[in-house]
Design a protein around this motif. Structure first.
Motif, PDB file in Angstrom:
ATOM      1  N   GLY A 120      81.322 -34.289  47.949  1.00 56.04           N
ATOM      2  CA  GLY A 120      81.870 -35.542  47.443  1.00 56.04           C
ATOM      3  C   GLY A 120      82.447 -36.452  48.507  1.00 56.04           C
ATOM      4  N   MET A 121      82.761 -35.909  49.682  1.00 55.63           N
ATOM      5  CA  MET A 121      83.376 -36.736  50.728  1.00 55.63           C
ATOM      6  C   MET A 121      82.390 -37.722  51.337  1.00 55.63           C
ATOM      7  SD  MET A 121      86.597 -36.558  51.010  1.00 55.63           S
ATOM      8  CE  MET A 121      86.873 -37.391  52.568  1.00 55.63           C
ATOM      9  N   ARG A 122      81.107 -37.426  51.277  1.00 59.10           N
ATOM     10  CA  ARG A 122      80.116 -38.357  51.837  1.00 59.10           C
ATOM     11  C   ARG A 122      80.227 -39.716  51.145  1.00 59.10           C
ATOM     12  NH1 ARG A 122      74.824 -37.346  54.431  1.00 59.10           N
ATOM     13  NH2 ARG A 122      75.566 -35.226  54.332  1.00 59.10           N
ATOM     14  N   GLN A 123      80.352 -39.711  49.819  1.00 56.08           N
ATOM     15  CA  GLN A 123      80.477 -40.967  49.070  1.00 56.08           C
ATOM     16  C   GLN A 123      81.799 -41.658  49.403  1.00 56.08           C
ATOM     17  OE1 GLN A 123      78.301 -42.666  47.321  1.00 56.08           O
ATOM     18  NE2 GLN A 123      79.776 -44.263  46.848  1.00 56.08           N
ATOM     19  N   VAL A 124      82.882 -40.879  49.494  1.00 56.04           N
ATOM     20  CA  VAL A 124      84.188 -41.449  49.837  1.00 56.04           C
ATOM     21  C   VAL A 124      84.106 -42.147  51.196  1.00 56.04           C
ATOM     22  CG1 VAL A 124      86.587 -40.875  50.440  1.00 56.04           C
ATOM     23  CG2 VAL A 124      85.507 -39.826  48.438  1.00 56.04           C
ATOM     24  N   MET A 125      83.511 -41.484  52.165  1.00 61.14           N
ATOM     25  CA  MET A 125      83.412 -42.064  53.504  1.00 61.14           C
ATOM     26  C   MET A 125      82.457 -43.259  53.528  1.00 61.14           C
ATOM     27  SD  MET A 125      85.730 -40.480  54.991  1.00 61.14           S
ATOM     28  CE  MET A 125      85.539 -41.289  56.572  1.00 61.14           C
ATOM     29  N   ALA A 126      81.395 -43.210  52.735  1.00 60.83           N
ATOM     30  CA  ALA A 126      80.475 -44.355  52.660  1.00 60.83           C
ATOM     31  C   ALA A 126      81.190 -45.576  52.105  1.00 60.83           C
ATOM     32  CB  ALA A 126      79.260 -44.001  51.805  1.00 60.83           C
ATOM     33  N   GLU A 127      82.012 -45.371  51.073  1.00 58.49           N
ATOM     34  CA  GLU A 127      82.788 -46.484  50.510  1.00 58.49           C
ATOM     35  C   GLU A 127      83.782 -47.013  51.539  1.00 58.49           C
ATOM     36  OE1 GLU A 127      84.534 -45.264  46.779  1.00 58.49           O
ATOM     37  OE2 GLU A 127      82.582 -44.701  45.974  1.00 58.49           O
ATOM     38  N   PHE A 128      84.407 -46.122  52.278  1.00 63.86           N
ATOM     39  CA  PHE A 128      85.352 -46.549  53.308  1.00 63.86           C
ATOM     40  C   PHE A 128      84.634 -47.342  54.403  1.00 63.86           C
ATOM     41  CE2 PHE A 128      87.901 -45.536  57.208  1.00 63.86           C
ATOM     42  CZ  PHE A 128      88.985 -46.329  56.877  1.00 63.86           C
ATOM     43  N   ASP A 129      83.476 -46.863  54.840  1.00 64.37           N
ATOM     44  CA  ASP A 129      82.692 -47.588  55.847  1.00 64.37           C
ATOM     45  C   ASP A 129      82.346 -48.989  55.364  1.00 64.37           C
ATOM     46  OD1 ASP A 129      82.780 -45.471  57.597  1.00 64.37           O
ATOM     47  OD2 ASP A 129      80.729 -44.794  57.188  1.00 64.37           O
ATOM     48  N   THR A 130      81.957 -49.096  54.098  1.00 63.95           N
ATOM     49  CA  THR A 130      81.634 -50.400  53.528  1.00 63.95           C
ATOM     50  C   THR A 130      82.872 -51.296  53.534  1.00 63.95           C
ATOM     51  OG1 THR A 130      79.899 -49.470  52.141  1.00 63.95           O
ATOM     52  CG2 THR A 130      80.800 -51.594  51.464  1.00 63.95           C
ATOM     53  N   SER A 131      84.015 -50.740  53.169  1.00 60.06           N
ATOM     54  CA  SER A 131      85.240 -51.540  53.143  1.00 60.06           C
ATOM     55  C   SER A 131      85.651 -51.963  54.553  1.00 60.06           C
ATOM     56  CB  SER A 131      86.380 -50.789  52.446  1.00 60.06           C
ATOM     57  OG  SER A 131      86.807 -49.675  53.194  1.00 60.06           O
TER      58      SER A 131
END
Length: 160
Positions: A120-131
Motif C-alpha cells: 500500500g505504500m507505493r500508492q501513498v508515495m505516488a500521491e506524495f510525489d504528485t503533490s
C-alpha cells in the motif's frame, strides 16, 4: 534538478550524477549531505537485486551471470558507465577515490534508511510525489501532514 540553472537546490540520489553527465554536462553542481534534523542525520538508499528461479533450466548460467554482475570489477564499471554508486559497500572507498564529488552520497550510506516497501505504500508515495510537483502552489506542512496521515492509514498505526 532541471539542468538549466533554474533550481537553487534539489534532493536527489546518486543517479543524478549519471543523468547530469549525460543530459547536462556543462551544468555545475555540488553534492552535499542533507542538513541534520532533530532525529539526526538522514537520507535514503536503495539498490536492486538479481534472483534465479528455483526451477530454471539454466540455473548454473544464471548464477554465473549474477556472480559476474555483482563482482567488484562489474560494480565499479557500472558506477562509471551509469553514474551510480556500486551496490557493494565494500567498494565505496574505491568509488569515492574515483568520484570525489560523490563523497556525500557515499558517506550517507552509513545512516541511510531504505524506502518503505510495505503493501500500500507505493500508492501513498505516488500521491506524495504528485503533490510535490505542485509544491509551488501548496503548503509544505499540509503535504507532509497528508503523507503522515496516508502512511499511517496504510501501515495501521499512529506512527508515534
Amino acid at each position: 534538478m532541471d539542468g538549466k540553472g533554474k533550481a537553487a537546490m534539489t534532493i536527489e540520489g546518486n543517479w543524478l550524477a549519471g543523468a547530469m553527465t549525460k543530459d547536462f554536462p556543462d551544468t555545475a553542481y555540488k553534492v552535499v549531505p542533507l542538513p541534520e534534523g532533530p532525529g539526526g542525520k538522514g537520507t535514503m538508499v536503495f539498490t536492486n537485486c538479481w534472483g534465479v528461479a528455483a526451477k530454471s533450466r539454466h540455473q548454473t548460467a544464471a548464477v554465473d551471470l549474477i556472480n559476474h554482475l555483482t563482482s567488484d570489477s562489474s560494480q565499479l564499471e557500472f558506477a562509471k558507465a551509469v553514474g551510480v554508486m556500486p551496490a557493494k559497500t565494500t567498494l565505496l572507498e574505491k568509488y569515492v577515490a574515483q568520484n570525489p564529488e560523490s563523497k556525500a552520497w557515499a558517506d550517507g550510506t552509513a545512516y541511510a534508511q531504505r524506502p518503505v516497501s510495505a503493501p500500500g505504500m507505493r500508492q501513498v508515495m505516488a500521491e506524495f510525489d504528485t503533490s510535490l510537483a505542485q509544491l509551488a502552489d501548496s503548503e509544505p506542512a499540509k503535504l507532509l501532514a497528508d503523507l503522515q496521515k496516508n502512511g499511517e492509514s496504510v501501515l495501521g498505526g499512529s506512527g508515534r
